[in-house]
Design an enzyme around this catalytic site. Structure first.
Site, mmCIF file in Angstrom:
data_model
loop_
_atom_site.group_PDB
_atom_site.id
_atom_site.type_symbol
_atom_site.label_atom_id
_atom_site.label_comp_id
_atom_site.label_asym_id
_atom_site.label_seq_id
_atom_site.Cartn_x
_atom_site.Cartn_y
_atom_site.Cartn_z
ATOM 1 N N LYS A 28 -27.529 6.610 117.641
ATOM 2 C CA LYS A 28 -28.378 5.774 118.496
ATOM 3 C C LYS A 28 -29.810 6.301 118.480
ATOM 4 C CE LYS A 28 -24.507 4.433 121.380
ATOM 5 N NZ LYS A 28 -23.684 4.678 122.561
ATOM 6 N N GLN A 77 -23.899 8.133 128.011
ATOM 7 C CA GLN A 77 -22.786 8.046 127.060
ATOM 8 C C GLN A 77 -21.455 8.294 127.777
ATOM 9 O OE1 GLN A 77 -23.114 7.196 123.704
ATOM 10 N NE2 GLN A 77 -20.887 7.086 123.756
ATOM 11 N N ASP A 85 -27.239 -0.933 128.209
ATOM 12 C CA ASP A 85 -25.829 -1.058 127.814
ATOM 13 C C ASP A 85 -25.214 -2.322 128.417
ATOM 14 O OD1 ASP A 85 -24.636 0.653 126.038
ATOM 15 O OD2 ASP A 85 -24.248 2.243 127.511
#
Ligand code: NDP
Length: 289
Positions: A53, A97, A120
């Protein structure tokens, strides 16, 4: 019949080029998009995802910040970091995460992220807006699948989409996004009786269950479009999906491979969400590099 390969690497690259161009426009205005990733502990899979990422965001011309915390970090310390990033005008996207260590409440942490920086798309405000069709950050994997279908010219309107898997991050939002595009949607899960009876009706079959090669050609209607979200390791440690690609491709009209299908699209959509956030902040004059 041998199905057409849906190439997530090529489509992801194409979209990332478009993102990079728009990032350049923002940078020229003095608004460099910034993505912050919080990584807790030393899970090797999480570390690989985070690295990818970060690499992709830098390649797109964005600022990338990694906050690494030990797995002994307290919930309060983690929340403090989230608050700091919420208040940092040079950061437009915040990603924590998952999974987090057991002593930390994941839902609490997700709810602490400013919904305007929740790239997200996991914050309940963004999930709620998505369901009622308001503009919001969309969960990256289902958003990426929609782009794969659109860019391969797959007709969604009026088609029967069958989603196998009902997780909050893939299955559930996937069905909603297809419903908004006028598909007829069926959800299947681990308690579904006679799964094949449903999957065989699918014009678009999306499989997100985390079970190696669980769906094979005999579960698929001839001519269906098959999207394999699974990321598993087979008995030889090789990356593979939830669909048995060899038998499925003989029946499907188009199919995603694993790797090289859905995976690259998930990261691409994370960058797209970060870009959207930065464009909004820039338009509101709230941007600093
Ligand atoms: P979850 O474990 O959160 O959910 C799995 C879902 O599959 C559940 O709804 C479960 O049903 C259902 N399921 C499990 N076994 C069966 C079965 N035998 N028959 C029917 N349904 C079943 O997984 P995720 O949604 O997070 O991920 C699914 C897969 O996608 C994983 O392999 C994951 O690694 C991968 N993934 C890939 C991404 C990418 O970018 N390529 C991104 C995210 C995930 P129930 O609800 O009844 O338990």
């Amino acid at each position: 019949m041998t199905g057409q390969l849906i190439d997530g690497i090529a489509i992801g690259k194409e979209i990332r080029e478009e993102i990079k161009e728009r990032v350049g426009v923002l940078v020229d205005k003095g608004c460099k998009p910034g993505l912050a990733v919080i990584l807790v502990g030393d899970n090797s899979a999480s570390r690989t995802y985070v690295k990818n990422k970060q690499k992709s965001s830098v390649e797109a011309g964005m600022k990338s910040e990694l906050i690494e915390l030990p797995d002994t970090v307290t919930e309060a310390e983690l929340l403090e970091q989230v608050t700091r990033l919420n208040n940092d005008d040079s950061i437009h996207g915040i990603l924590v995460q998952l999974p987090l260590p057991k002593h930390i409440d994941e839902n609490l942490v997700i709810r602490a992220i400013n919904p305007a920086k929740d790239v997200d798309g996991f914050h309940p405000e963004n999930v709620g807006k998505m369901i009622i069709g308001q503009r919001s950050f969309l969960s990256c994997t289902p958003y990426g699948i929609i782009k794969l279908l659109e860019r391969t010219g797959t007709e969604i309107k009026g088609k029967h989409a069958v989603i196998v898997g009902r997780s909050n991050i893939v299955g559930k939002p996937m069905g909603q996004l297809l419903l908004q595009r006028d598909a007829t949607v069926t959800y299947c899960h681990s308690k579904t009786e006679d799964l094949a009876a449903f999957t065989k009706q699918a014009d678009i079959l999306i499989v997100a269950i985390g079970q190696t090669k669980f769906i094979s050609g005999e579960h698929i209607k001839p001519g269906a479009v098959v999207i394999d979200v699974g990321m598993n390791r087979d008995e030889n440690g090789k990356l593979c999906g939830d669909v048995d690609f060899a038998s499925a491709k003989e029946v499907a009209s188009a199919i995603t491979p694993v790797p090289g299908g859905v995976g690259p699209m998930t990261i691409t959509m994370l960058l797209k969400n970060t870009l959207h956030s930065a464009e909004t902040a820039c338009a509101e004059g709230k941007c600093s590099q």
